[in-house]
Design a protein around this motif. Sequence first.
Motif, mmCIF file in Angstrom:
data_model
loop_
_atom_site.group_PDB
_atom_site.id
_atom_site.type_symbol
_atom_site.label_atom_id
_atom_site.label_comp_id
_atom_site.label_asym_id
_atom_site.label_seq_id
_atom_site.Cartn_x
_atom_site.Cartn_y
_atom_site.Cartn_z
ATOM 1 N N SER A 69 21.410 14.175 65.299
ATOM 2 C CA SER A 69 22.017 15.172 64.418
ATOM 3 C C SER A 69 23.420 15.518 64.897
ATOM 4 O O SER A 69 24.380 15.589 64.109
ATOM 5 C CB SER A 69 21.151 16.437 64.366
ATOM 6 O OG SER A 69 19.892 16.172 63.802
ATOM 7 N N GLN A 73 26.966 14.485 62.978
ATOM 8 C CA GLN A 73 27.878 15.582 62.655
ATOM 9 C C GLN A 73 29.258 15.331 63.260
ATOM 10 O O GLN A 73 30.285 15.566 62.616
ATOM 11 C CB GLN A 73 27.320 16.906 63.158
ATOM 12 C CG GLN A 73 28.187 18.112 62.775
ATOM 13 C CD GLN A 73 27.570 19.420 63.234
ATOM 14 O OE1 GLN A 73 26.544 19.449 63.895
ATOM 15 N NE2 GLN A 73 28.206 20.528 62.877
ATOM 16 N N THR A 77 32.799 14.734 61.298
ATOM 17 C CA THR A 77 33.988 15.528 61.617
ATOM 18 C C THR A 77 35.187 14.639 61.894
ATOM 19 O O THR A 77 36.306 14.905 61.432
ATOM 20 C CB THR A 77 33.713 16.420 62.845
ATOM 21 O OG1 THR A 77 32.622 17.295 62.563
ATOM 22 C CG2 THR A 77 34.945 17.243 63.208
#
Length: 293
Positions: A69, A73, A77
């Motif tokens: 996760s 992420q 980004t």
Amino acid sequence: MTIFQMQCFLSAAETLNFTEAASRMFIAQSSLSRNISHLESELNLTLFVRTKKYVRLTPVGTVLYAEFSKLLQLGNTVVQKARNAELGETGYLHLGVLETQRSENFLPDQLTRLRKNHPNVRIDITSGTFRELREGVLNGGIDIALTLSFDLEDYPADEIVYQVFFQSHPKCVISKSNPLASRDSFDWDMLCTEMMIAISPEVSAGAYHNIVQFCERHNFTPAGTIYATSIQNALLKVEAGLGFSVMDENCISDSNTSVLSVPFYKADPLHLIAVWWKNNMSPAIPLFTNLLI
């Protein structure tokens, strides 16, 4: 291991229902199960406990769920930052402008458009001599130098990129206190008795050769040469009556009443260029240079 396999695992881990996880990803359940199985085989780990009644994460699966996760992420980004840079939504641009240049003739409109189209690009501007701009470009302190094209002679040709964006004309400048400035007509051979004030070749070989060529084209040889460390320094020496010089008309202020500027009629125009180090990957560089076209 692929990103898609990780996404399949995360979807199943969040729902603990393979049918629901597949529906969320808009794929068949068989495809989701196959990708998770391949991931388990590649990692040689069991990620789920599967029974007819329930699906549960194993301890290993719980750890990987947390870490995958974070990883995805972070990846999202990074990609978004890259997209923002491409769109010009972020970035920094340091411009170096050749000293004494009247930048109001070529810079405000471009910077206004840049700020309007890309408001989050931070802009800084400094002025400097030929040498200072060159050093700034090559050491990374300046992203783009706005300078005269003849100074390219002093740049390493295989390490820079440049773009012509503005044209002006050379003028002979002499102090108004000089008797030659009060004559009704101005003949170039009159300058044979005057000292030539030139940028030192150590500062800019291109600038020095440029003024010598102007004298040759107009068939006169000055009485001697006084070297200057910068355009501003050359202008001060002219104002003091030490001799004449040849300057870009865009660096001579209309409000300067202490010098007479005489246009050359046999001279090619001078060009201002934007020059930057070819290995400078700042996304703000193309955003600005595209506005100079």
